[in-house]
Design an enzyme around this catalytic site. Structure first.
Site, PDB file in Angstrom:
ATOM      1  N   SER A 173      24.758  48.028  38.014  1.00 22.56           N
ATOM      2  CA  SER A 173      24.854  48.540  39.386  1.00 22.56           C
ATOM      3  C   SER A 173      23.501  48.526  40.076  1.00 22.56           C
ATOM      4  O   SER A 173      22.448  48.654  39.428  1.00 22.56           O
ATOM      5  CB  SER A 173      25.386  49.984  39.352  1.00 22.56           C
ATOM      6  OG  SER A 173      25.266  50.618  40.609  1.00 22.56           O
ATOM      7  N   TYR A 220      25.016  58.478  37.243  1.00 20.90           N
ATOM      8  CA  TYR A 220      25.709  57.201  37.108  1.00 20.90           C
ATOM      9  C   TYR A 220      24.695  56.064  36.966  1.00 20.90           C
ATOM     10  O   TYR A 220      24.815  55.209  36.074  1.00 20.90           O
ATOM     11  CB  TYR A 220      26.588  56.970  38.338  1.00 20.90           C
ATOM     12  CG  TYR A 220      27.133  55.576  38.438  1.00 20.90           C
ATOM     13  CD1 TYR A 220      28.168  55.141  37.611  1.00 20.90           C
ATOM     14  CD2 TYR A 220      26.619  54.670  39.373  1.00 20.90           C
ATOM     15  CE1 TYR A 220      28.668  53.855  37.708  1.00 20.90           C
ATOM     16  CE2 TYR A 220      27.114  53.395  39.474  1.00 20.90           C
ATOM     17  CZ  TYR A 220      28.140  52.980  38.643  1.00 20.90           C
ATOM     18  OH  TYR A 220      28.625  51.700  38.742  1.00 20.90           O
TER      19      TYR A 220
END
Length: 346
Positions: free
Chosen positions: A141, A166
């Protein structure tokens, strides 16, 4: 090519996974138009998903049914990969997209990230090692870059200050995969996705939430006085990259003798979020009720992908601009929003 390989795809009922699986299915049917669904799954690919409740499982099942994927996905959790499949199944390529997403996590949710993004990833790597899979392609990501001041983000930038849990787990995935490549010679390719969007997307993401808020007249929070910017990437461009990676095969050893690569996948063009809202207003035919507020913790003011490495290695560049992508999303959304699982906060 991909049609001669057997592929395991985790997170197949999620957004990116379902679009990839649909393209794989269409590729097989184009080559073998009289194939049965069961033999397609057995011979070419298997989708795998646990239909988690992070957002509506009904939306995921509806997505799967609408895309014609209901016969190609097995339901279960990631521990099944290492515990139940290694004796009876073998795959040439694993595309690992399953994860606990979301950058604005709550404290009580942190162990969901640990379970799905760390322990789940280790289960995938163990299956990869035990069953001599040729190539692991895994999702990372843009969140790994955190508050980096270097613009645009490049793959060799330091990524040691993520601002969301995250993002920290995704950076951990990259380092764990690298260590596996070093210790076991396992070929891995990590893909840093930048704000992927499209029809059948995730309702927790901004563009989907904005559409709901515009249609229902709810206020839209604009962070950072309208200066917030994202490198929006249409899902079709992501799917093209993954197919190219599958077809090209595992990465060769780098200068240190390690078969591991990381690529940015973005549009190489950051757009202000206010531009996204304006496009949604135009295509949905309604005005947004805009409210300006401070940037929440865990979020970053801007993202921008340097995609030179992907261009150099694969000749890839994105084809769908934000204006075209939001038009496609809006056309789909207007036909879908009346369903029960598309209500606000659903």
């Amino acid at each position: 090519g991909s049609l001669t390989l057997r592929i395991l795809l985790t997170g197949a009922a999620w957004f990116i996974g379902s679009h990839l699986l649909k393209t794989l299915l269409e590729s097989v049917l184009a080559r073998f138009p009289f194939s049965h669904f069961s033999s397609i799954s057995d011979d070419f690919f298997v989708g795998f998903d646990n239909y988690s409740s992070y957002y509506s499982p009904e939306l995921k099942r509806s997505r799967v049914n609408a895309l014609g994927l209901e016969h190609t996905i097995r339901e279960g959790n990631l521990c099944m990969i290492s515990e139940n499949w290694n004796a009876v199944e073998r795959f040439d390529v694993v595309v690992h997209l399953a994860a606990q997403p979301g950058v604005r996590e709550r404290l009580r949710d942190l162990f969901a990230y640990q379970k799905n993004n760390i322990a789940g990833f280790l289960n995938v790597l163990k299956y990869f090692r035990d069953n001599k899979v040729d190539h692991l392609i895994y999702a990372s990501s843009s969140s790994v870059y955190g508050l980096s001041d270097q613009m645009p983000f490049t793959e060799n930038d330091p990524c040691d200050c993520p601002v969301s849990f995250y993002g920290a787990t995704k950076r951990a995935n990259e380092m764990i995969a690298y260590s596996y490549s070093v210790c076991h010679g396992l070929p891995c390719t990590g893909l840093r996705f930048f704000t992927v969007y499209a029809p059948w997307g995730r309702p927790d993401m901004a563009y989907f939430g904005f559409a709901d808020q515009i249609m229902y007249g709810d206020p839209i929070s604009h962070y950072g006085e309208g200066e917030l910017a994202r490198d929006f990437t249409f899902v079709d461009d992501i799917v093209r990259v993954i197919l190219a990676l599958i077809q090209k095969g595992p990465p060769r050893n780098d200068h240190k003798g390690v078969p591991h690569r990381i690529y940015n996948l973005g549009n190489d063009k950051p757009e202000k979020v206010i531009t996204l809202v304006n496009l949604l207003e135009a295509h949905l035919g309604r005005s947004a009720n805009k409210v300006y507020t401070d940037l929440p913790k865990g979020d970053v003011p801007h993202t921008w992908a340097n995609i030179d490495k992907m261009k150099s290695d694969f000749g890839w560049s994105p084809k769908v601009c934000l204006a075209e992508g939001i038009k496609r999303f809006s056309d789909w959304y207007l036909g879908f929003r009346t369903e029960k699982y598309c209500q606000p906060n659903g």
